[in-house]
Design an enzyme around this catalytic site. Structure first.
Site, PDB file in Angstrom:
ATOM      1  N   ASP A  38      11.250 -10.648   2.296  1.00  0.00           N
ATOM      2  CA  ASP A  38      11.391 -11.207   0.960  1.00  0.00           C
ATOM      3  C   ASP A  38      12.868 -11.612   0.848  1.00  0.00           C
ATOM      4  O   ASP A  38      13.720 -11.122   1.595  1.00  0.00           O
ATOM      5  CB  ASP A  38      10.990 -10.205  -0.128  1.00  0.00           C
ATOM      6  CG  ASP A  38      10.722 -10.937  -1.453  1.00  0.00           C
ATOM      7  OD1 ASP A  38      11.133 -12.108  -1.590  1.00  0.00           O
ATOM      8  OD2 ASP A  38      10.107 -10.338  -2.356  1.00  0.00           O
TER       9      ASP A  38
HETATM   10  C1  BGC Z   1      10.252 -13.111  -4.563  1.00  0.00           C
HETATM   11  C2  BGC Z   1       9.270 -13.770  -3.605  1.00  0.00           C
HETATM   12  C3  BGC Z   1       9.633 -15.210  -3.429  1.00  0.00           C
HETATM   13  C4  BGC Z   1      11.062 -15.294  -2.928  1.00  0.00           C
HETATM   14  C5  BGC Z   1      11.547 -16.717  -2.739  1.00  0.00           C
HETATM   15  C6  BGC Z   1      11.676 -13.329  -4.136  1.00  0.00           C
HETATM   16  O1  BGC Z   1      12.568 -12.857  -5.085  1.00  0.00           O
HETATM   17  O2  BGC Z   1       9.982 -11.729  -4.638  1.00  0.00           O
HETATM   18  O3  BGC Z   1       7.963 -13.645  -4.075  1.00  0.00           O
HETATM   19  O4  BGC Z   1       8.725 -15.833  -2.560  1.00  0.00           O
HETATM   20  O5  BGC Z   1      11.915 -14.682  -3.876  1.00  0.00           O
HETATM   21  O6  BGC Z   1      11.717 -17.337  -3.953  1.00  0.00           O
END
Ligand code: BGC
Length: 761
Positions: free
Chosen positions: A228
């Site tokens: 993530d």
């Molecule tokens: C979120 C993800 C997301 C990623 C990119 C993170 O903060 O938890 O779900 O895909 O950011 O934006």
């Protein structure tokens, strides 16, 4: 597909390390020298959020269809529809040059307070798993990859970057991992995104057991694991833990750390090669899909409308719906009628291609009826009696009042949790005041997860849960209100009566950096059923403008082998006057099990469309896993010999037919007996009973004497249930009471017994 092994051989250590960290916020690192292209990824999950400037993390994104969010999708219980949505998402990815879409999210709804529940499907892993898998298959069938997220145990936003989750192994396997397991095995996503949080003290981004042993080895995941955004803390540890790609980039210090670790011998280059291999496979796979062909915005908007309508759940209807023809005056009340709340805050926020305004859509379908609008409540938390008075005045003199009630954006979002399950004070007062003057009041809700309704629901005629319904939801609401679409959504999450009733209430949000999943297996309906707690609306519930009858339930066999599974069938008849769709749900109840099990669990479902008077036979297969549970002792799924009820119903609380079947186990399980096993363990183990049985009576008699069984003076010891007491003692400890009389030490005797058990196996 080029020869990946030969590319790896030609790569320098620096190139390998660089490939495993992003080039920018949304791209992997290309290697022009070797012709390795860059892969573009975008959020996700219910639309393509592809930034105009891929080098910036927060840049404006290209217009794309904002489909309904996962809470709504889940209530469709329609796997074909989700497959179709996946195909449409892929067309948009391809048009925008995106190789992997960051979604779907399939974390379980442990508590309705989780701010990100709108992005997740359900409280039930079977339902979530089936839906996620179907969306993934649809997406990937058109050449765009999925990134199943957030793996795993990311069930709250509170301290999501650091919280340590302590969860029992059974709950982890049966509830929190099963949905991922189904999605991985059935959907075969190109990528999986790890979660931010820790599990049992280790960050998910470096969790070898989770990422390597379970995901890659046990489930056979063949794509790459991506972090993530910002979830990596120690790049070398994360590579060793099975995390292939760190995002976002660039991060020169991380690349350097990997290079130095290999050079210094603390990171085996083979581990790095494996990550490189996993990334390259997907980079090249994505490159095979032609990009740039425009997608059909109108067609996708129409699909989003269809899905939104099918995800809406008719929670209450005392007869006002569907709205009858020839209405003269309709009160349209609520800020959300003109400013729809159709998606959630955070990384999933889509720049829509167009937005259907509920008021305008209503105007189009309402014929000659006059629409009278009142704002009803402000967009913030303020309380304005004037707005309520205005709405009441309008509602009084109309045939019907439609109240568009959206939970304010600040109440639920990625990044933080809700603090309550309530609408705003103003909204509650508004609903009650309008409902009290207008008997034909309909509340239309836009929210991402359950809200409580006890304070106001009795004041209104009907309630339609419309969720975060996507950009076309405004039209979908009108379709349902006027009966152009017969509602067929069923709740994928329980609506509780009040917050303190919810399963995680006393174990949420945790303290001192840690959250304990003390409710274990019992989340959602599993909890409310176990504790006999009344709910506002049960899991699986949803109304329709027609009625359905169930008959002729049957099973393919009354007795069956675990390995063969079973097929359930039932006839469903549309007994009303209009066409409609019914979701037939199959739950399994285990009569008796060695370890505790929820009263019943969803193990199959099918959605069927029926014309008035029409009957269809639906069949639902149940495999080994439908009867199995995770046994931590054996470290595997086991289905125990014995009777099970197959419960066929229209919701978890509306079981229409029951069949009882007998499962014959073919599993050869090793004995779990050890030095600490109790007498009960020995007597319940088939081999243990053979070996230990003869000693058992002798010991029991001896204990009876020792504990005062021979006394006649009426002392307190007499009269107690010696046998029950003895059953829960370990064989070892009971032998220690008698060791003076024994031919060998208790340890030697127990070890001898264990040896005999082994020989019987
Ligand atoms: C979120 C993800 C997301 C990623 C990119 C993170 O903060 O938890 O779900 O895909 O950011 O934006």
């Amino acid at each position: 597909m080029p020869d990946i092994e030969s590319i790896i051989q030609q790569m320098t250590l620096e190139e390998k390390a660089a490939l495993c960290t992003g080039e920018g916020p949304w791209t992997t690192t290309p290697i022009p020298r070797l012709g390795v292209p860059r892969l573009v990824v975008s959020d996700g999950p219910h639309g393509v959020r592809h930034p105009v400037d891929v080098n910036q993390i927060g840049s404006l994104s290209h217009p794309a269809t904002c489909f309904p969010t996962a809470s709504s999708l889940a209530c469709t219980w329609n796997v074909e529809l989700l497959h179709g949505m996946g195909e449409a998402l892929a067309a948009e990815c391809n048009a925008l040059g995106v190789g992997v879409l960051l979604g779907p999210g399939n974390n379980m709804k442990r508590t309705p307070l989780c701010g990100r529940n709108f992005e997740y499907f359900s409280e039930d892993p079977y339902l979530g798993g089936e839906l996620a898998a179907s969306l993934i298959v649809g997406l990937q069938s058109r050449g765009a990859g999925a990134s199943l997220k957030h793996f795993a145990l990311n069930n709250q936003e509170y301290q999501r970057f650091s919280i340590n989750v302590e969860v029992g192994e059974r709950a982890m396997r049966e509830i929190y991992l099963t949905g991922f397991e189904k999605a991985v095995k059935q959907g075969k996503p190109w990528t999986v995104m790890c979660a931010y949080n820790k599990l049992h003290g280790t960050y998910c981004s470096e969790h070898y057991r989770l990422l390597v042993e379970i995901l890659k080895e046990e489930w056979g995941f063949e794509g790459f694991v991506v972090s993530d955004w910002g979830a990596v803390h120690d790049r070398v540890a994360s590579l060793q833990g099975g995390l292939d790609l760190e995002m976002p980039g660039p991060k020169p210090s991380r690349v350097q750390a990997v290079i130095q670790a290999v050079q210094g011998g603390s990171l085996d280059e083979a581990v790095l090669d494996e990550a490189v291999r996993n990334i390259l496979k997907i980079v090249y796979k994505a490159a095979e899909t032609p990009k740039g062909e425009a997608f059909d915005q109108q067609a996708h908007h129409a699909l989003a409308r269809k899905i939104a309508a099918e995800g809406m759940v008719l929670l209450k209807n005392d007869g006002v719906l569907p709205l009858r023809e020839g209405l003269r005056r309709i009160a349209v009340i609520g800020h959300a009628a003109k400013t729809p709340h159709y998606q959630g805050g955070g990384s999933s926020h889509i720049n829509p291609t167009m937005v259907a305004i509920p008021f305008d859509e209503l105007q189009q379908q309402a014929g000659d009826a006059e629409l009278l609008y009142a704002e009803g409540y402000p967009s913030d938390d303020a309380f304005c009696q004037d707005l309520i008075d205005e709405a009441v005045n309008i509602a009084k003199d109309t045939d019907v009042a439609l109240l568009y009630i959206a939970l304010p954006t600040y109440k639920e979002s990625e990044g933080y949790d809700r603090t309550d399950l309530d609408l705003t004070a103003q909204q509650i007062a508004l609903i009650k005041a309008v409902g009290d003057v207008q008997p034909n009041t309909v509340v239309i809700l836009n929210n991402g997860s359950a809200v409580v309704m006890g304070e106001w629901i009795d004041h209104v005629n009907a309630v339609l849960e419309a969720w975060m319904m996507g950009q076309a939801g405004g039209g979908a609401i009108t379709d349902v209100l006027f009966g152009k679409v017969n509602p067929s959504g069923k709740l994928a999450e329980t609506f509780p009566v009040k917050l303190p009733d919810t399963p995680a209430y006393i174990n949420y949000p945790g303290e001192n950096g840690e959250v304990l999943y003390g409710e274990g297996l019992f989340i959602g309906y599993r909890y409310y059923e176990a504790k006999h707690i009344p709910v506002q609306f049960p899991f699986g519930y949803g109304g329709s403008y027609t009625t359905f009858a169930y008959s002729n339930a049957a099973v393919s066999a009354g007795e069956f082998k675990d390995t063969d599974g079973l097929t359930v069938s039932v006839d469903v008849t549309n007994t009303g006057a209009v066409a409609g769709k019914e979701v037939v749900q199959v739950y399994v109840h285990d009569h008796k099990s060695t370890l505790v099990r929820p009263h019943k669990e969803l193990k199959g479902f099918v959605k069927v469309e029926l014309q008035p008077g029409e009957t269809k036979t639906v069949t639902i297969p149940l495999d080994f896993r439908a009867f199995a549970y995770w046994h931590p002792g054996y470290g595997q799924w086991i289905a125990e010999e014995g009777e099970f009820d197959i419960l066929i119903g229209a919701s978890s609380a509306d079981i229409r037919c029951k069949q009882t079947v007998t499962l014959h186990s073919t599993q050869e399980l090793p004995s779990l007996l050890n030095r600490e096993s109790t007498i009960r363990d020995w007597m319940e183990d088939p081999r243990g009973k053979v070996v230990f049985g003869p000693m058992f009576r002798q010991i029991a008699e001896g204990m009876g004497q020792a504990m005062g069984g021979g006394e006649t003076d009426g002392s307190e010891a007499t009269g107690i249930d010696i046998m029950t007491m003895v059953m829960d003692m370990t064989v070892m400890s009971i032998l220690h009471f008698q060791d003076a009389m024994l031919p060998a030490t208790p340890e030697q005797i127990v070890d001898g017994l264990l040896q005999q058990v082994k020989q019987l196996a």
